[in-house]
Design a protein around this motif. Structure first.
Motif, PDB file in Angstrom:
ATOM      1  N   THR A  67       0.824  -1.218   0.000  1.00 54.69           N
ATOM      2  CA  THR A  67       0.000   0.000   0.000  1.00 54.69           C
ATOM      3  C   THR A  67       0.854   1.262   0.000  1.00 54.69           C
ATOM      4  N   ASP A  69      -0.683   3.911   1.552  1.00 45.15           N
ATOM      5  CA  ASP A  69      -1.451   4.647   2.563  1.00 45.15           C
ATOM      6  C   ASP A  69      -0.602   4.775   3.825  1.00 45.15           C
ATOM      7  N   THR A  72      -1.735   3.231   7.241  1.00 41.07           N
ATOM      8  CA  THR A  72      -1.579   1.769   7.338  1.00 41.07           C
ATOM      9  C   THR A  72      -0.104   1.418   7.530  1.00 41.07           C
ATOM     10  N   GLN A  95      -5.760  10.760  10.787  1.00 40.65           N
ATOM     11  CA  GLN A  95      -6.548   9.699  10.149  1.00 40.65           C
ATOM     12  C   GLN A  95      -7.915   9.579  10.825  1.00 40.65           C
ATOM     13  N   ASP A 100      -7.906  11.400   5.966  1.00 37.74           N
ATOM     14  CA  ASP A 100      -7.006  11.580   4.821  1.00 37.74           C
ATOM     15  C   ASP A 100      -5.950  12.606   5.240  1.00 37.74           C
ATOM     16  N   LYS A 174      -4.571   7.761  -3.606  1.00 45.38           N
ATOM     17  CA  LYS A 174      -4.429   6.325  -3.297  1.00 45.38           C
ATOM     18  C   LYS A 174      -4.492   5.470  -4.571  1.00 45.38           C
ATOM     19  N   ASP A 390      -7.647  -4.716  -1.015  1.00 47.94           N
ATOM     20  CA  ASP A 390      -7.410  -4.000   0.250  1.00 47.94           C
ATOM     21  C   ASP A 390      -7.075  -2.542  -0.020  1.00 47.94           C
ATOM     22  N   ASP A 391      -6.257  -2.304  -1.057  1.00 44.83           N
ATOM     23  CA  ASP A 391      -5.859  -0.930  -1.375  1.00 44.83           C
ATOM     24  C   ASP A 391      -7.042  -0.123  -1.923  1.00 44.83           C
ATOM     25  N   GLU A 393     -10.078  -0.671  -1.050  1.00 46.41           N
ATOM     26  CA  GLU A 393     -10.931  -0.402   0.113  1.00 46.41           C
ATOM     27  C   GLU A 393     -10.426   0.844   0.857  1.00 46.41           C
ATOM     28  N   ARG A 394      -9.087   0.985   0.954  1.00 46.16           N
ATOM     29  CA  ARG A 394      -8.541   2.172   1.637  1.00 46.16           C
ATOM     30  C   ARG A 394      -8.894   3.444   0.878  1.00 46.16           C
ATOM     31  N   ASP A 397     -12.442   4.179   1.666  1.00 49.08           N
ATOM     32  CA  ASP A 397     -12.500   4.728   3.031  1.00 49.08           C
ATOM     33  C   ASP A 397     -12.137   6.202   3.040  1.00 49.08           C
ATOM     34  N   ASP A 398     -11.079   6.539   2.300  1.00 51.08           N
ATOM     35  CA  ASP A 398     -10.654   7.950   2.219  1.00 51.08           C
ATOM     36  C   ASP A 398     -11.758   8.806   1.607  1.00 51.08           C
TER      37      ASP A 398
END
Length: 548
Positions: A67, A69, A72, A95, A100, A174, A390-391, A393-394, A397-398
């Motif tokens: 990632t 991020d 993380t 965060q 962000d 991201k 997963d990336d 999803e981040r 989320d952001d």
């Protein structure tokens, strides 16, 4: 009497336990702390911006993270150095507050500390640097308010275009190149669950379901929930269904008292077994009579209970996570009943459709509520590998966190390093008006802002010096909205490129950075009362301590 040979040392040695460490003074404490923080920010800095590089982090549980991020990365690194931990906490605060800008917080703090080291080597005292940095951050916040785009404070959070405009830069940092696919999805999901008063928007109401296979263009938004498990039993679909939720499971429960039953004949044994069967049937029939078409169990579903559910044409779902069960209740408006009994009409939930679908080889249960006023939306993400999902999803989320921030404060400022260069220019002018030694600290604070355009350019493979000098030239000519177009490697007006950052993201990132830096610079002694590394000598192998 203690012999002279056992006498402790003098000074601080006489106070602390044997094996302690004590570091003091500029060289040992301050500069070592700065060095540790600089190392941490060097890790996150290369991940800043849309062209940021990915990091491959394997944590203590052998879980792999690929990632860019920063939140993380620093969470999984498990930083031990006490000064670097302060930067990690600043990133974590960013965060949690905004969702962000954690990378900007940590990277900018590292840059400020690097400049502070130069000032210390020039002969300034840390307290003078702190005074200068405090004045500089106050001035920065003043200037930042000047740079807010006129009219951006009034925004309709249900206008998709305006939402996507503010969300783009957070998602692009991201997932560069995918923002045009992701932003509309996230905006749709957020707008569906946005309450009447947008300030009460809850991030938890936008869920993400990651299903391997397909590509990002196959991703969709579902009004309702997507459960990553199959229905129990053979009934896989229910339309316009009332739903009963039982938190304690759908099974015959053992009585709380112990009793002994004497059975004299085979007939009695048969009757005894039938009474249990009749009791379960009675309970399931009562649920069916209440009008429920779907039963949701929070624990195990017994075979006998399942048999009667099939007979009464009831669809059965099992949700073992209690958090997921609460969300399900929120989506459908059901009340979770503790044990199997006849539900009241107001305890039943409702869904337009509950169906089992197969998406890319995974069987999922989709609970849809198309009618308005729905409280949960799910973004179904598709991608080739787990780490890509997963990336993604981040990034989602952001985007969701940015939506939450814009519901509270929708003001925007120019992105693509335009704001940072303008802040650097104005702070340099401000430092020339100061008369004390803190003017040097303010000038260095201004210089630190160049880290953002420099890093963005370097990560995109451009010449940083050329970009920064042409940005300064444009801003000196009064073009305050000129930033970097990373695709063409030129300086352009960001309002044409539609690259905007939220004011609150920048405000808190810079504020947390300055606070963390001042905290690190205020430390002049480090005293570690326990031996460094290895177990304590007085620790038992089992983990207990020796008694004195």
């Amino acid at each position: 009497m203690v012999g002279l040979g056992a006498m402790p040392g003098y000074g601080i040695q006489s106070m602390l336990k044997e094996g302690h460490r004590h570091l003091s003074g500029l060289e040992e404490a301050v500069l070592k702390n700065i060095d540790a923080c600089r190392e941490l920010s060097a890790i996150t800095r290369t991940s800043l911006g849309p062209n940021g590089m990915n990091k491959m982090v394997i944590n203590h549980l052998d879980k792999l993270f690929v990632t860019n991020d920063a939140a993380t990365i620093v969470n999984e690194l498990e930083v031990q150095h006490p000064a670097a931990k302060i930067l990690v906490l600043a990133g974590r605060a960013q965060q949690e507050e905004i969702g962000d800008g954690a990378n900007l917080t940590i990277s900018f703090a590292g840059e400020l500390l690097e400049k502070a080291e130069e000032l210390i080597r020039m002969g300034l005292h840390p307290s003078e640097i702190i005074i200068g940095y405090t004045k500089a951050i106050s001035k920065t916040i003043e200037v930042l308010e000047d740079l807010v785009e006129k009219g951006s404070e009034n925004m309709d959070v249900r206008n998709k275009e305006e939402v996507v405009l503010r969300m783009r830069s957070a998602v692009a940092s991201k997932q560069f190149g995918q923002e045009d696919i992701l932003c509309p999805l996230v905006a749709d999901a957020c707008m569906q669950v946005c309450p009447k008063n947008p300030a009460n928007f809850n991030v938890d109401n936008v869920r993400v379901a990651k299903l391997a296979g397909g590509g990002l263009h196959n991703s969709t938004v579902v009004r309702g929930m997507v459960l990553k498990n199959d229905a129990v039993g053979s009934i896989k679909r229910a339309e316009k269904a009332k739903i009963a939720v039982f938190a304690g499971g759908v099974d015959t429960s053992a009585t709380e008292t112990k009793g002994t039953v004497l059975i004299h004949s085979a007939e009695q044994l048969e009757n005894y077994a039938k009474t249990e069967e009749a009791k379960v049937e009675e309970l399931i029939k009562a649920v069916a009579d209440a009008g429920a078409k779907v039963i949701v169990s929070g624990a195990a579903v017994g075979d006998m209970a399942l048999h009667f559910c099939e007979r009464y044409k009831l669809m059965v779902l099992k949700i073992s996570s209690k958090f997921e069960l609460r969300r399900f209740c929120r989506t459908t408006g059901a009340v979770a009943i503790l044990k199997l009994s006849q539900p009241n009409a107001d305890e039943l939930g409702y869904a337009d459709s509950v169906s089992v679908e197969e998406i890319g080889g995974t069987r999922v249960t989709v609970v849809k509520n198309e009618e308005g006023g729905n409280s949960v939306a799910t973004v179904v993400l598709r991608g080739s590998t787990d780490s890509i999902l997963d990336d993604l999803e981040r990034a989602v989320d952001d985007g969701v966190n940015t939506y939450k921030s814009m519901c509270r404060d929708s003001r925007i400022i120019p992105g693509a390093a335009a704001t940072e260069i303008e802040l650097a220019k104005r702070l340099k002018e401000f430092s020339l008006k100061e008369t004390g030694l803190d003017q040097y600290a303010i000038a260095k604070f201004a210089e630190s802002f160049e880290m953002v355009p420099r890093t963005l350019s370097e990560n995109a493979g451009l010449s940083a010096m050329e970009i920064i000098s042409s940005l300064y030239a444009e801003h000196a000519a009064g073009n305050t909205k000129v930033g970097i177009d990373l695709e063409e490697g030129l300086c352009k007006d960001v309002s044409a490129l539609k690259i905007w950052d939220l004011y609150v993201t920048k405000f808190f990132a810079l504020k947390y950075s300055a606070d963390a830096v001042c905290t690190v610079l205020r430390v002049d002694q480090i005293i570690m009362a326990k031996p460094a590394g290895g177990p304590r000598r007085d620790a038992q192998p089992g983990g207990g301590m020796d008694e004195d």
